[in-house]
Design a protein around this motif. Structure first.
Motif, mmCIF file in Angstrom:
data_model
loop_
_atom_site.group_PDB
_atom_site.id
_atom_site.type_symbol
_atom_site.label_atom_id
_atom_site.label_comp_id
_atom_site.label_asym_id
_atom_site.label_seq_id
_atom_site.Cartn_x
_atom_site.Cartn_y
_atom_site.Cartn_z
ATOM 1 N N GLU A 185 75.216 82.016 63.228
ATOM 2 C CA GLU A 185 75.637 80.941 62.337
ATOM 3 C C GLU A 185 77.131 80.680 62.543
ATOM 4 O O GLU A 185 77.941 81.607 62.505
ATOM 5 N N GLU A 187 80.508 77.862 61.687
ATOM 6 C CA GLU A 187 80.993 76.909 60.682
ATOM 7 C C GLU A 187 82.172 76.132 61.268
ATOM 8 O O GLU A 187 83.026 76.682 61.954
ATOM 9 N N THR A 192 77.661 73.914 58.583
ATOM 10 C CA THR A 192 77.029 75.053 59.262
ATOM 11 C C THR A 192 76.252 74.587 60.486
ATOM 12 O O THR A 192 75.537 73.576 60.435
ATOM 13 N N LYS A 268 80.275 82.844 60.952
ATOM 14 C CA LYS A 268 80.004 83.154 59.552
ATOM 15 C C LYS A 268 79.646 84.632 59.425
ATOM 16 O O LYS A 268 78.989 85.213 60.296
#
Length: 434
Positions: A185, A187, A192, A268
């Motif tokens: 993940e 950002e 996201t 993340k």
């Protein structure tokens, strides 16, 4: 003309005959232990056979001892792993409960407390010992394998693909019995994204979550057969290695940013405890049969990597070695998400993680059980083989006790009679007159 035999010659012949009688008697006494063979001169052919049978008997005994030790090890391992799968099953059920949107904060607090207790029990059980040897440390069996941290770490957060997502993005051969299929993940500017570390593509979150289903409905069941160019935000230039940015436990190495294309993204993370594996992935082999060794069937133990699979931080493509705790750390991530009342994540990722963790452990427990059955089958065969070897040894070296007793009585009588007669007929010496 007659020949006169001197007393000295007569005594010499008598002594030889007496010694021969004594030796025959002694040899019969020697066989009273049940064996007719004590030296090669007794019967060279049978003695040679006896040596071969004794070697076979020693090997058979050693293999049977190996099997007893191995069976005890695997029996204990199987028992412990069954208990761990029960804990995993309980965690699966609690994960499903946590994915229920009707829960309130107090419900999540209670579920978190239970999940956290389950994880502590899981780590404790995984450190089971036989004597002073740990079951699941590989060949470092004197080292305590699993350690649950007290500290909270920032661990990389991964998007776990469910079955349909894994099939579309990873291919129809995706097998959840060995590892999790995940994307990192990222950002950027509060938005996201999901980063496929194998292809190097950065996808929009909504496409991976649900948008791909539209392509499946149109018959495009695999990403390689679909046009997803509009859903790819950036592509990493070169071969991306997770190991350059994360440890095999998912901890950041240096900084939390990565440049992909013309953009800089932030990894993340999630705050959670970490389980560390201090054993190795080497297996202990206890050979059960002569001939070539078979590492697959001769191994008796399991290791962290085999029980707890692999994830994006330590799979083959990551560049990291197996952590031995992939599923455990993913389950600790589940605990943190439950504590944070993240129902959306639990319904999309948490349930899948708990299910795959359980399936991975069940697969390894089944392997251990299968090997245990194999050893038990070989043990039965070796018992029959041992009986046959014992019979062969008896056939070539066993003494006929009834016949031996008769011969021994005859030789004893003959020897005693010889002594008695000799005392009467032998000429007296000068000492007898003194």
């Amino acid at each position: 003309m007659g020949m006169r035999m001197g007393s000295t010659h007569f005594m010499f012949n008598y002594q030889i005959a007496l010694n021969n009688a004594y030796q025959k008697q002694a040899k019969l006494f020697e066989q009273s232990d049940g064996s007719s063979l004590h030296r090669s001169s007794d019967n060279p052919m049978n003695y040679n056979k006896l040596l071969r049978y004794n070697i076979s008997d020693s090997e058979n005994t050693q293999y049977r001892d190996n099997i007893k030790t191995a069976s005890a090890w695997m029996k204990n391992s199987d028992s412990v792993m069954i208990h761990m799968t029960e804990i995993m099953q309980t965690m699966k059920e609690k994960s499903v409960d946590a994915a229920n949107s009707s829960n309130i904060e107090d419900d999540y607090a209670a579920i978190y407390k239970e999940l956290n207790a389950d994880m502590q029990e899981m780590v404790s059980v995984a450190n089971t010992q036989i004597g002073d040897r740990y079951l699941f440390s590989g060949q470092k069996d004197l080292t305590k394998p699993f350690e649950l941290s007290i500290e909270i770490y920032d661990r990389g957060l991964a998007k776990t693909l469910d079955t349909s997502q894994a099939t579309f993005f990873k291919g129809s051969d995706a097998d959840y019995n060995t590892e999790l299929f995940q994307m990192l993940e990222l950002e950027r500017d509060g938005e996201t994204f999901y980063f496929d570390t194998e292809s190097g593509n950065v996808f929009r979150k909504d496409f991976v979550d649900s948008g791909y289903k539209k392509m499946i409905s149109q018959g495009q069941t695999y990403i390689g057969d679909a046009d997803v160019s509009s859903e790819i935000v950036d592509t990493f230039d070169g071969d991306f290695k997770v190991s350059d940015y994360f440890t095999n436990q998912g901890l950041l190495r240096d900084g939390n940013e990565v440049t992909i294309g013309d953009n800089t993204y932030t990894f993340k993370t999630i705050k959670q405890n970490i389980v560390t594996y201090n054993g190795d992935e080497n297996l202990i082999s206890m050979v059960k049969l002569n001939g070539a060794t078979d590492p697959t069937s001769d191994t008796v133990n399991s290791t962290g990597g085999r029980m707890f699979g692999r994830d994006i931080f330590d799979n083959d493509e990551s560049g990291n070695e197996a952590s031995g705790t992939a599923m455990l750390n993913q389950l600790l991530c589940v605990c943190s998400k439950v504590e944070g009342c993240d129902v959306h994540w639990m319904s999309s990722d948490g349930v899948t993680i708990a299910d795959v963790a359980h399936a991975t452990l069940v697969v390894e427990e089944t392997r251990v059980g299968a090997r245990q059955q194999l050893y038990q089958g070989v043990e039965s065969m070796l018992e029959v083989q041992g009986d046959n070897i014992t019979e062969d040894i008896t056939n070539v070296s066993g003494a006929d006790i009834a016949q031996l007793a008769t011969q021994l009585m005859q030789m004893t009588t003959l020897y005693n009679l010889s002594l008695s007669i000799g005392g009467r007929i032998l000429p007296q010496s000068l000492a007898d007159y003194l």
